[in-house]
Each structure stands twice: as structure tokens, then as C-alpha cells.
Scaffold this motif. Sequence first.
Motif, PDB file in Angstrom:
ATOM      1  N   SER A  14     -26.983  31.706 -13.344  1.00  6.70           N
ATOM      2  CA  SER A  14     -26.229  31.397 -14.563  1.00  6.70           C
ATOM      3  C   SER A  14     -24.939  30.654 -14.250  1.00  6.70           C
ATOM      4  N   GLY A  15     -24.968  29.764 -13.253  1.00  3.35           N
ATOM      5  CA  GLY A  15     -23.810  28.887 -13.032  1.00  3.35           C
ATOM      6  C   GLY A  15     -23.740  27.903 -14.203  1.00  3.35           C
ATOM      7  N   LEU A  16     -22.695  27.076 -14.200  1.00  2.53           N
ATOM      8  CA  LEU A  16     -22.559  26.122 -15.316  1.00  2.53           C
ATOM      9  C   LEU A  16     -23.787  25.219 -15.425  1.00  2.53           C
ATOM     10  N   GLY A  17     -24.382  24.900 -14.257  1.00  6.38           N
ATOM     11  CA  GLY A  17     -25.576  24.048 -14.273  1.00  6.38           C
ATOM     12  C   GLY A  17     -26.738  24.748 -14.964  1.00  6.38           C
ATOM     13  N   GLY A  18     -26.987  25.999 -14.563  1.00  2.00           N
ATOM     14  CA  GLY A  18     -28.103  26.754 -15.137  1.00  2.00           C
ATOM     15  C   GLY A  18     -27.904  27.000 -16.623  1.00  2.00           C
ATOM     16  N   LEU A  19     -26.681  27.354 -16.995  1.00  2.00           N
ATOM     17  CA  LEU A  19     -26.418  27.651 -18.406  1.00  2.00           C
ATOM     18  C   LEU A  19     -26.537  26.388 -19.261  1.00  2.00           C
ATOM     19  N   VAL A  34     -32.453  33.368 -18.918  1.00  2.00           N
ATOM     20  CA  VAL A  34     -31.641  33.101 -17.724  1.00  2.00           C
ATOM     21  C   VAL A  34     -31.530  34.403 -16.928  1.00  2.00           C
ATOM     22  N   LEU A  35     -31.776  34.333 -15.631  1.00  2.00           N
ATOM     23  CA  LEU A  35     -31.698  35.524 -14.779  1.00  2.00           C
ATOM     24  C   LEU A  35     -30.587  35.338 -13.754  1.00  2.00           C
ATOM     25  N   GLU A  36     -29.646  36.251 -13.776  1.00  2.00           N
ATOM     26  CA  GLU A  36     -28.482  36.137 -12.893  1.00  2.00           C
ATOM     27  C   GLU A  36     -28.391  37.374 -12.008  1.00  2.00           C
ATOM     28  N   GLN A  37     -28.204  37.168 -10.719  1.00  2.00           N
ATOM     29  CA  GLN A  37     -28.145  38.308  -9.801  1.00  2.00           C
ATOM     30  C   GLN A  37     -26.831  39.086  -9.892  1.00  2.00           C
ATOM     31  N   HIS A  38     -25.747  38.384 -10.234  1.00  2.00           N
ATOM     32  CA  HIS A  38     -24.427  39.015 -10.283  1.00  2.00           C
ATOM     33  C   HIS A  38     -24.317  39.856 -11.566  1.00  2.00           C
ATOM     34  N   ASN A  44     -19.835  30.252 -10.053  1.00  2.00           N
ATOM     35  CA  ASN A  44     -18.485  29.908  -9.584  1.00  2.00           C
ATOM     36  C   ASN A  44     -17.503  29.658 -10.722  1.00  2.00           C
ATOM     37  N   ALA A  45     -17.985  29.649 -11.943  1.00  2.00           N
ATOM     38  CA  ALA A  45     -17.063  29.423 -13.072  1.00  2.00           C
ATOM     39  C   ALA A  45     -16.645  30.741 -13.713  1.00  2.00           C
ATOM     40  N   HIS A  46     -17.013  31.869 -13.108  1.00  2.00           N
ATOM     41  CA  HIS A  46     -16.627  33.113 -13.785  1.00  2.00           C
ATOM     42  C   HIS A  46     -15.183  33.500 -13.438  1.00  2.00           C
ATOM     43  N   VAL A  60     -12.722  27.191 -11.377  1.00  2.00           N
ATOM     44  CA  VAL A  60     -12.338  26.151 -12.341  1.00  2.00           C
ATOM     45  C   VAL A  60     -10.815  26.096 -12.328  1.00  2.00           C
ATOM     46  N   HIS A  61     -10.299  25.236 -11.471  1.00  2.00           N
ATOM     47  CA  HIS A  61      -8.843  25.118 -11.392  1.00  2.00           C
ATOM     48  C   HIS A  61      -8.353  23.908 -12.138  1.00  2.00           C
ATOM     49  N   TYR A  62      -9.144  22.871 -12.178  1.00  2.00           N
ATOM     50  CA  TYR A  62      -8.861  21.749 -13.062  1.00  2.00           C
ATOM     51  C   TYR A  62     -10.140  20.963 -13.291  1.00  2.00           C
ATOM     52  N   GLU A 273     -36.180  29.581   0.719  1.00  2.00           N
ATOM     53  CA  GLU A 273     -36.344  31.037   0.624  1.00  2.00           C
ATOM     54  C   GLU A 273     -37.058  31.529  -0.634  1.00  2.00           C
ATOM     55  N   LEU A 274     -36.894  30.820  -1.743  1.00  2.00           N
ATOM     56  CA  LEU A 274     -37.377  31.401  -3.000  1.00  2.00           C
ATOM     57  C   LEU A 274     -38.831  31.099  -3.322  1.00  2.00           C
ATOM     58  N   THR A 275     -39.391  30.093  -2.692  1.00  2.00           N
ATOM     59  CA  THR A 275     -40.765  29.757  -3.039  1.00  2.00           C
ATOM     60  C   THR A 275     -41.477  29.114  -1.853  1.00  2.00           C
TER      61      THR A 275
HETATM   62  C1  LIG Z   1     -13.235  28.047  -4.832  1.00  2.00           C
HETATM   63  C2  LIG Z   1     -13.807  26.982  -5.731  1.00  2.00           C
HETATM   64  C3  LIG Z   1     -12.963  26.159  -6.465  1.00  2.00           C
HETATM   65  C4  LIG Z   1     -13.482  25.207  -7.338  1.00  2.00           C
HETATM   66  N1  LIG Z   1     -12.633  24.456  -8.113  1.00  2.00           N
HETATM   67  C5  LIG Z   1     -13.138  23.596  -9.013  1.00  2.00           C
HETATM   68  C6  LIG Z   1     -12.302  22.876  -9.899  1.00  2.00           C
HETATM   69  O1  LIG Z   1     -11.094  23.039  -9.871  1.00  2.00           O
HETATM   70  N2  LIG Z   1     -12.857  22.006 -10.776  1.00  2.00           N
HETATM   71  C7  LIG Z   1     -14.209  21.832 -10.847  1.00  2.00           C
HETATM   72  O2  LIG Z   1     -14.661  21.022 -11.662  1.00  2.00           O
HETATM   73  N3  LIG Z   1     -15.039  22.494 -10.020  1.00  2.00           N
HETATM   74  C8  LIG Z   1     -14.538  23.371  -9.127  1.00  2.00           C
HETATM   75  N4  LIG Z   1     -15.372  24.074  -8.306  1.00  2.00           N
HETATM   76  C9  LIG Z   1     -16.779  23.795  -8.383  1.00  2.00           C
HETATM   77  C10 LIG Z   1     -17.449  24.461  -9.582  1.00  2.00           C
HETATM   78  O3  LIG Z   1     -16.967  25.770  -9.743  1.00  2.00           O
HETATM   79  C11 LIG Z   1     -18.909  24.483  -9.307  1.00  2.00           C
HETATM   80  O4  LIG Z   1     -19.329  23.169  -9.033  1.00  2.00           O
HETATM   81  C12 LIG Z   1     -19.747  24.979 -10.438  1.00  2.00           C
HETATM   82  O5  LIG Z   1     -19.248  26.157 -11.009  1.00  2.00           O
HETATM   83  C13 LIG Z   1     -21.124  25.165  -9.836  1.00  2.00           C
HETATM   84  O6  LIG Z   1     -22.034  25.516 -10.820  1.00  2.00           O
HETATM   85  P1  LIG Z   1     -23.559  25.606 -10.464  1.00  2.00           P
HETATM   86  O7  LIG Z   1     -24.272  25.904 -11.710  1.00  2.00           O
HETATM   87  O8  LIG Z   1     -23.986  24.400  -9.741  1.00  2.00           O
HETATM   88  O9  LIG Z   1     -23.744  26.758  -9.395  1.00  2.00           O
HETATM   89  P2  LIG Z   1     -23.117  28.209  -9.180  1.00  2.00           P
HETATM   90  O10 LIG Z   1     -21.863  28.402  -9.911  1.00  2.00           O
HETATM   91  O11 LIG Z   1     -23.142  28.410  -7.711  1.00  2.00           O
HETATM   92  O12 LIG Z   1     -24.204  29.170  -9.842  1.00  2.00           O
HETATM   93  C14 LIG Z   1     -25.374  29.571  -9.205  1.00  2.00           C
HETATM   94  C15 LIG Z   1     -25.731  30.926  -9.773  1.00  2.00           C
HETATM   95  O13 LIG Z   1     -27.030  31.280  -9.341  1.00  2.00           O
HETATM   96  C16 LIG Z   1     -27.032  32.658  -9.052  1.00  2.00           C
HETATM   97  N5  LIG Z   1     -28.150  32.925  -8.158  1.00  2.00           N
HETATM   98  C17 LIG Z   1     -28.355  32.412  -6.916  1.00  2.00           C
HETATM   99  N6  LIG Z   1     -29.506  32.893  -6.403  1.00  2.00           N
HETATM  100  C18 LIG Z   1     -30.034  33.733  -7.332  1.00  2.00           C
HETATM  101  C19 LIG Z   1     -31.198  34.540  -7.400  1.00  2.00           C
HETATM  102  N7  LIG Z   1     -32.075  34.575  -6.370  1.00  2.00           N
HETATM  103  N8  LIG Z   1     -31.427  35.295  -8.514  1.00  2.00           N
HETATM  104  C20 LIG Z   1     -30.567  35.252  -9.571  1.00  2.00           C
HETATM  105  N9  LIG Z   1     -29.438  34.512  -9.550  1.00  2.00           N
HETATM  106  C21 LIG Z   1     -29.184  33.752  -8.468  1.00  2.00           C
HETATM  107  C22 LIG Z   1     -25.680  32.899  -8.403  1.00  2.00           C
HETATM  108  O14 LIG Z   1     -25.307  34.271  -8.436  1.00  2.00           O
HETATM  109  C23 LIG Z   1     -24.786  32.017  -9.301  1.00  2.00           C
HETATM  110  O15 LIG Z   1     -24.300  32.741 -10.400  1.00  2.00           O
HETATM  111  C24 LIG Z   1     -14.869  25.031  -7.431  1.00  2.00           C
HETATM  112  C25 LIG Z   1     -15.734  25.857  -6.681  1.00  2.00           C
HETATM  113  C26 LIG Z   1     -15.210  26.824  -5.845  1.00  2.00           C
HETATM  114  C27 LIG Z   1     -16.149  27.724  -5.066  1.00  2.00           C
END
Ligand SMILES: Cc1cc2nc3c(=O)[nH]c(=O)nc-3n(C[C@H](O)[C@H](O)[C@H](O)COP(=O)(O)OP(=O)(O)OC[C@H]3O[C@@H](n4cnc5c(N)ncnc54)[C@H](O)[C@@H]3O)c2cc1C
Length: 433
Positions: A14-19, A34-38, A44-46, A60-62, A273-275
Motif C-alpha cells: 500500500s505504498g503511494l504507487g500501490g494505492l 490492497v494487501l499491506e504487510q505493515h 514510505n509515505a506513512h 514525504v519531506h517535500y 522472491e514472491l513468484t
Molecule cells: C527516508 C525517505 C525520504 C523520502 N523523502 C521523499 C521526499 O521528500 N519527497 C518525495 O517525493 N519522496 C520521498 N521519498 C520517496 C517516497 O517516499 C517513495 O518514493 C514512495 O513513498 C514510494 O512509494 P512506493 O509505492 O513505490 O513504495 P513503498 O512506499 O515502498 O511501498 C511498498 C509497500 O509494499 C509493502 N509490501 C512489500 N512487500 C509486501 C508483501 N510481501 N506483502 C504485503 N505488503 C508488502 C510494504 O510494506 C510497503 O508498504 C523518501 C523516501 C524515504 C525512504
Amino acid sequence: MAEQRIWDAVVVGSGLGGLTCAAYLPAAGMSVLVLEQHDVAGGNAHVFRRRRSYEFDVGVHYLGNYGPGGTLPTILGGVGPAGRVTFRPIDADGFDCIVLPGLTFDVPAGWQRYRDRLVATFPAEAAGIDVFLTVCRAVAGEEPDAELLRIWRHRTLADLFAHCGLSARARTVLAAQSGNYGLAPVDASVLVHARMLGHYLRGAALPEGGGQMLVAGLVEAIEADGGEVRTRCAVRRIDVEDGPATGVTLADGTRIRAGVVVSNADYRRTVVELTDGFSAATVAKAAASRPSAALAVLYVGRPHGTAGETLLGFALVLAFSYAMLWLGVLLGLLMRSIETIESTGSLLLVLFTFVSNALLSTDRMPRWLGVIAEWNPLSVVATACRQLWGNPVAASHSIPAEHPVLISAVMLAGIVAVAVPLAVRAYARAATR
Ligand SMILES: Cc1cc2nc3c(=O)[nH]c(=O)nc-3n(C[C@H](O)[C@H](O)[C@H](O)COP(=O)(O)OP(=O)(O)OC[C@H]3O[C@@H](n4cnc5c(N)ncnc54)[C@H](O)[C@@H]3O)c2cc1C
């Protein structure tokens, strides 16, 4: 164990991409899970909280390109929550600050302003800076130029620096924002750098309420369309039958069937790992991929009060312990047997703790009990410390709630003034028995 329902799509993570993906799929008429392990959605946006006072944004700092027609407003607008997320602009004259020995460079919004400030900082390198920015603008799609795009997009940032003949110091300033993608200039493509740069030069902002507001908006959109977001659901396998994915198996063994599986888990983990649905070549390529530089983030909470207020809070806690110690001594001396002391002491401890605001707000108690709880010395000291340390304090107009520091001091002094002579007298009496 298998769930009866067959979902059109299951999104793993449920990262921003998944949502975002899950919020858009219902527009194509699909049911989505949507299935989230956390235990919270958002990846990373929580946002996480500590001691009910400190709130930290994980990632999400900016955000860049937040204006009308920008990336995020457009994504959010398509599924509804755009108007619900307010973007608070960050200083357009310096949304990033780069500090080097003897040089501080504030990165301003706008390509022209960025160029002018770079040239003012490195006047001898104006020509190289202009070439650098011309390439970046073309590759970022700001001023499309198919030829420059073709030549430069897959070459490295280090190549471009060398091509422009830039000094080490200018390169450091230009590459300082690479923390956003976590690659050194020798590894970063010009495409990744130029896109990041263009994104932020359009203006940087923060969503009011933090990254969780984006998450909440997307979850709301998913649920409004009949979708579901389940937390604490780790996916162990993406199940594949004769080619396509057919669903997932959770860590607890539950099977969930779906027409489509979208993985928001990271690329390497998904493929390796997943498939086992990918070809050997794809798996080998994913296994050989290297993650970008790791970030170590330290979240530091600063007490809101002054040093004096912080110390006063600790002094009250110590005074409270001292006063309670004397009450305990007195109680022990007044009772005849160890058993009575133990049972009465435990009872008083429970009453003292639970009829207080330490664990439960007094406005959630019956009125009469709330009044007793508010005058409980434990409540008064807890309120005083919360106030002194900048923690939230429940709204109340009672005297102890309005003047907790003063009332704590008076109460504790009173307890000591009464308990000490009584305990001493009781001790003297017991000693002569
Ligand atoms: C410290 C830090 C600072 C950042 N600062 C900024 C910023 O200032 N501005 C900005 O635009 N971006 C920033 N980013 C980047 C931004 O946060 C990420 O790019 C974005 O949140 C990523 O989203 P995502 O959907 O790709 O993946 P993720 O947020 O990584 O989501 C993946 C999700 O999948 C879940 N998951 C993984 N495997 C499984 C499984 N087997 N079963 C169930 N769930 C699973 C994980 O628990 C996680 O919730 C930062 C990132 C970090 C780490």
C-alpha cells in the motif's frame, strides 16, 4: 484455506504507487483488494507518532510540481481527493539548502532563477552551466529536443559534468540533490537527474498534515469505490498457473484469488522472491540488480518547552515520588501485618492510577468520578508534566487543570508536610511497642 470472493485485482503493498493503482482500477470497472504487510497503509509515505506528541513523516519531506496540472494534483484529481489535500508551498527562493565549506547555496524554484544563481555563484563556469542546463531541460521535457534527449538520457551525470567541463565544487552543488534518487553521478542517468530537478524546480511543497493525507485520500477513494485495504496481511507468494497470476497466498496460508495481481513490493523482491512466474533471464537480471544508496534517517523530537520547563517537569516527578514514598512509609507504619500492607497498598495503587487522567481522559468518566480524578495528585502532576513538556492536555476548566504546576507543588508540599511528622511519630510509637 481460501477466500470465497474472487477479486478482479489484488495489489500487493500500500505504498503511494500501490494505492494510486488501486484507486484507478475501479474506473475500469474492477473490484480491488490492497494487501499491506505493515499495520498501517502508506509504505514510505506513512506518518508515525511517538508519545502522542511527536509526528514523523517517513518519506514525504517535500514534493515538487504541485501546482495546477502538476503530477500529484493530476493523479489525485483523477480519483477525487485532489481538493482535500492542501499543498503548503516551501520557500520558492530556497526550497533546498546546500551547505559546503565556505559556500551556502539556496536552490530556488524556476529554471531561470536556478541558472542565474548558479552563474552568480560560479561566474567563471557560466558557459558549462548553460550547456548542463540546456541538456537537463531537454531531457526533463521542459524544452523538448529529441536529439539531446536521444544522446543524453541514458548517459551518466558524471559524463555530462565532464562534457560541460565543470569544477568539482560546481558538480557538488549540481549533484547535491541526488539524495532524492540515491545514486552517485557515475551511476545516475541524466534522465533520472533531470526529471528530479525539473520536478522540484516547478516549486516544492508539503501536503498539509503530512504524507499520510495523500495516503488517506487514496484509501478513501478506494473504499468509496467498493475496494478494500487490509493491513497486517503479508503476501508470501504471488500464485501463477500456466503463465498468468491467479491470486496470492498470504503468510498465514490464506489463498486469495484474483484476475490480476499488481505488485507494489520492490522490483527485486517481486521477481526473485514472491513468484516463480518470470523467465530465468528476468529472474537473473533482477537478482543482479543493486539497490540504490541506503538512507539512514534519525528522527529527533525536541521537547516543546524551554530547558527550565523540562527540568521543572522532572523535578515535579521526583517530588511526587518523594511524597508518595512518605505516604507509603506512613501507611506501612499504621498497619499491623505485612498481608494488610500488601493488599491495601495494591488496592490504593490501582485506585490511585485508574482514577486519574494518567491513562484515561477525565471527560470520559462519570462527572463525579471525573472531579475526583482531576484532584488526584497523580493527575495534577501528569497534567503539569504534559503542559511543561509540550504534550497535549485535555481541555478542562477545573482549578487543577488550569494551574497544574502550582497545584502540584502545593499538594506535594502538603503531603510531605503532613506525612513526614505523622510517619516519624508512628515510627517512634512502633519502636517503643
Ligand atoms: C527516508 C525517505 C525520504 C523520502 N523523502 C521523499 C521526499 O521528500 N519527497 C518525495 O517525493 N519522496 C520521498 N521519498 C520517496 C517516497 O517516499 C517513495 O518514493 C514512495 O513513498 C514510494 O512509494 P512506493 O509505492 O513505490 O513504495 P513503498 O512506499 O515502498 O511501498 C511498498 C509497500 O509494499 C509493502 N509490501 C512489500 N512487500 C509486501 C508483501 N510481501 N506483502 C504485503 N505488503 C508488502 C510494504 O510494506 C510497503 O508498504 C523518501 C523516501 C524515504 C525512504
